[in-house]
Design an enzyme around this catalytic site. Structure first.
Site, mmCIF file in Angstrom:
data_model
loop_
_atom_site.group_PDB
_atom_site.id
_atom_site.type_symbol
_atom_site.label_atom_id
_atom_site.label_comp_id
_atom_site.label_asym_id
_atom_site.label_seq_id
_atom_site.Cartn_x
_atom_site.Cartn_y
_atom_site.Cartn_z
ATOM 1 N N ARG A 177 0.817 -1.220 0.000
ATOM 2 C CA ARG A 177 0.000 0.000 0.000
ATOM 3 C C ARG A 177 0.849 1.267 0.000
ATOM 4 O O ARG A 177 0.518 2.262 0.646
ATOM 5 C CB ARG A 177 -0.968 0.008 1.190
ATOM 6 C CG ARG A 177 -1.956 -1.157 1.190
ATOM 7 C CD ARG A 177 -2.874 -1.131 -0.027
ATOM 8 N NE ARG A 177 -3.752 -2.288 -0.052
ATOM 9 C CZ ARG A 177 -3.489 -3.414 -0.734
ATOM 10 N NH1 ARG A 177 -2.382 -3.512 -1.450
ATOM 11 N NH2 ARG A 177 -4.332 -4.415 -0.720
ATOM 12 N N SER A 227 -11.715 -1.231 2.754
ATOM 13 C CA SER A 227 -11.020 -1.609 3.980
ATOM 14 C C SER A 227 -10.519 -0.347 4.675
ATOM 15 O O SER A 227 -9.745 0.414 4.099
ATOM 16 C CB SER A 227 -9.839 -2.527 3.662
ATOM 17 O OG SER A 227 -10.292 -3.736 3.090
ATOM 18 N N GLU A 297 -6.125 2.917 6.252
ATOM 19 C CA GLU A 297 -5.805 2.857 4.826
ATOM 20 C C GLU A 297 -6.486 4.017 4.118
ATOM 21 O O GLU A 297 -5.984 4.553 3.143
ATOM 22 C CB GLU A 297 -6.284 1.522 4.239
ATOM 23 C CG GLU A 297 -5.865 1.299 2.809
ATOM 24 C CD GLU A 297 -6.115 -0.123 2.331
ATOM 25 O OE1 GLU A 297 -6.836 -0.291 1.331
ATOM 26 O OE2 GLU A 297 -5.602 -1.057 2.978
#
Length: 304
Positions: A177, A227, A297
């Site tokens: 990420r 998420s 996130e």
């Protein structure tokens, strides 16, 4: 008072009037469906407008933020002071042999569909990610054991000097990420993906399977940013949250999904503060009970 509205003329010179908006609520541009106004919202139609807009902001010290589909962004209730650039119209997709060149605003699903139409395999993992190419490269988006770093060949980006440069896969320095683009604050204009020849039938079967998995496990009926937390090393965020007894827990109109505890959802009347308060509560409880730090996130921007 909107102190940046005085710069509107600089953008009106090369934009259609309808693509330059003052005090535009950002709730309509992000998947969470919350958020206050941007002082100026720009909706460019091509890469040249994107580049020129960013350089005007830099030259005039105007804070700016670039968004794609808004699928991984939470805008606070006070909105954003400065310029927000929405890339949703910069979305051309081109196929050349076994490669796909996609502009920053192209949806991942659209690229996945284009690959399937041209019997190209490798991009199926992204069929259900509700983001754009720009955001996907920025954060090395992934799902179902695939991620952008597995298929990308290069990306054209705007660097810190306001210049367009091409970065190879290695230069993009992908991690979980993360990417060089994220670390340096670059803006992705387009990306080239190297795929492999396959059959439409096999590709479609995999896409259908992944779509069914996603629809059965994720709370797609509610606004969310997917998420909410990154996966902590050695754990799964959703399981930690569930084991902490937080499934269904709510603050105001924000709640932990009953379907998947890794998702914070907007039940329909949430404010951005409800969501940020719930995120903080989840972090505190998981830390207290298990000693694990959860890191969002979702990217949180703007003012309270």
């Amino acid at each position: 008072m909107n102190k940046y509205s005085k710069f509107i003329g600089l953008f009106n010179e090369f934009y259609n009037e309808t693509d330059v908006k003052i005090d535009e609520k950002l709730s309509g541009y992000v998947n969470f469906k919350v958020g206050g106004p941007a002082d100026i919202l720009l909706i460019p139609e091509n890469e040249e407008q994107v580049l020129k807009s960013i350089n005007i902001c830099k030259e005039n010290n105007i804070p700016f933020y670039v968004i794609g589909n808004g699928s991984n962004i939470l805008v606070r209730d006070g909105g954003f002071r400065g310029v927000v650039i929405s890339l949703k119209k910069v979305n051309n997709i081109t196929v050349k042999d076994d490669k796909i060149i996609a502009e920053c605003g192209a949806m991942l699903k659209a690229v996945s569909d284009k690959a399937m139409e041209n019997s190209l395999t490798g991009f199926e993992f992204a069929c259900g990610i509700p983001g754009t190419i720009g955001g996907a490269v920025f954060m090395n988006a992934g799902a179902y054991d695939g991620e952008i770093s597995h298929v990308i060949e290069s990306a054209d980006v705007i660097n810190e000097d306001g210049k367009v440069v091409t970065l190879t896969k290695d230069e993009l320095d992908f991690g979980y990420r993360s990417s060089l683009v994220m670390k340096k604050g670059y803006v992705v204009l387009s990306a080239t993906f190297a795929l492999k020849k396959g059959t439409v039938k096999t590709i479609k079967e995999l896409i259908d399977d992944l779509t069914n998995k996603r629809e059965s496990k994720q709370p797609l009926e509610y606004p969310s940013a997917g998420s909410t937390f990154k996966r902590p090393t050695g754990y799964f965020a959703g399981k930690l949250i569930q084991d902490a007894g937080l499934k269904g827990y709510s603050i105001g109109g924000a709640a932990v999904s009953e379907k998947h505890s890794g998702f914070v959802i907007n039940k329909g009347n949430a404010t951005a503060k409800d969501i940020t308060d719930l995120i903080k509560y989840i972090q505190d409880e998981v830390k207290r009970q298990f000693g694990v730090d959860l890191h969002p996130e979702v990217r949180i921007i703007g003012e309270e």
